[in-house]
Design a protein around this motif. Structure first.
Motif, short mmCIF file in Angstrom:
data_model
loop_
_atom_site.label_atom_id
_atom_site.label_comp_id
_atom_site.label_asym_id
_atom_site.label_seq_id
_atom_site.Cartn_x
_atom_site.Cartn_y
_atom_site.Cartn_z
N GLU A 62 3.29 23.50 30.63
CA GLU A 62 2.69 23.39 31.83
C GLU A 62 2.22 22.60 33.17
OE1 GLU A 62 3.53 26.68 34.26
OE2 GLU A 62 5.66 27.96 32.49
N SER A 131 -1.62 28.76 27.83
CA SER A 131 -1.50 29.82 27.55
C SER A 131 -0.46 30.33 26.94
CB SER A 131 -1.51 31.41 29.20
OG SER A 131 -0.87 29.87 30.19
N ASP A 132 0.20 31.34 26.64
CA ASP A 132 2.00 31.73 25.90
C ASP A 132 2.43 31.32 26.71
OD1 ASP A 132 0.04 31.88 23.67
OD2 ASP A 132 -0.04 34.37 22.84
N ASP A 133 2.01 31.85 28.22
CA ASP A 133 4.33 31.58 28.58
C ASP A 133 3.31 30.41 29.65
OD1 ASP A 133 1.46 31.69 30.14
OD2 ASP A 133 2.46 32.84 31.81
N SER A 134 2.81 28.88 29.31
CA SER A 134 2.78 28.06 29.00
C SER A 134 3.61 26.93 28.73
CB SER A 134 1.62 27.34 30.09
OG SER A 134 0.56 27.28 28.85
N THR A 136 7.40 26.20 26.65
CA THR A 136 8.65 26.30 25.74
C THR A 136 9.07 25.43 24.86
OG1 THR A 136 9.00 26.48 27.83
CG2 THR A 136 10.67 25.98 26.61
#
Length: 158
Positions: A62, A131-134, A136
């Protein structure tokens, strides 16, 4: 005790670099890494090493990521931009051959990296921090349809 000289003269081994930099496997993506800028609220940086046949699996972030070449063989990247363009820049020091010591990967660009030799030592910098949520990871099928000119690379790198 033998002290290793870390000079990119062809005599250093990947194992020596891995030990000296305390590199560890990077889950899911592949390769080896070590965080250099831990817990900083605005940025992150890592050493990143690929030892053949390891590769950085196709993924997108992201935020912008800046890759830099440090040592070893050049490393080829695959960049699939949101506008449909495909780039294959090479991180390295043979500037006359088009290699570059730094490649900027824009946010939202699918990316993968592979060494063109036995090993490549790279670095990455991100702001804001990783961060792991950024991240895909790619599904090869839909990406190959969206980028048919890179379908072979996508199936190999996803």
């Amino acid at each position: 005790m033998r002290r290793t000289r870390f000079v990119d003269d062809g005599t250093v081994t990947p194992e020596e670099i891995i030990k000296a930099l305390d590199l560890r496997p990077l889950p899911v993506e592949g390769g080896l890494y070590k965080e250099n800028l831990n817990g900083h609220p605005h940025a992150s940086a890592i050493y990143y090493m690929l030892v053949a046949p390891q590769l950085s699996r196709l993924h997108k972030l992201e935020h912008v990521e800046i890759f830099s070449y440090h040592a070893g063989a050049p490393a080829r990247m695959l960049l699939l931009h949101p506008d449909g363009t495909v780039e294959r820049p090479v991180l390295g020091m043979d500037l006359a051959d088009g290699q570059r010591p730094q490649v900027i990967v824009p946010a939202g660009t699918w990316q993968a990296t592979e060494t063109l030799g036995e090993w490549s030592l790279l670095g990455t910098f991100m702001a804001p921090p990783y961060s792991d949520d950024s991240v895909t990871f790619a599904d090869a099928g839909p990406l190959a349809e969206a980028y048919p000119a890179a379908a072979g690379d996508i199936s190999r790198l996803a």
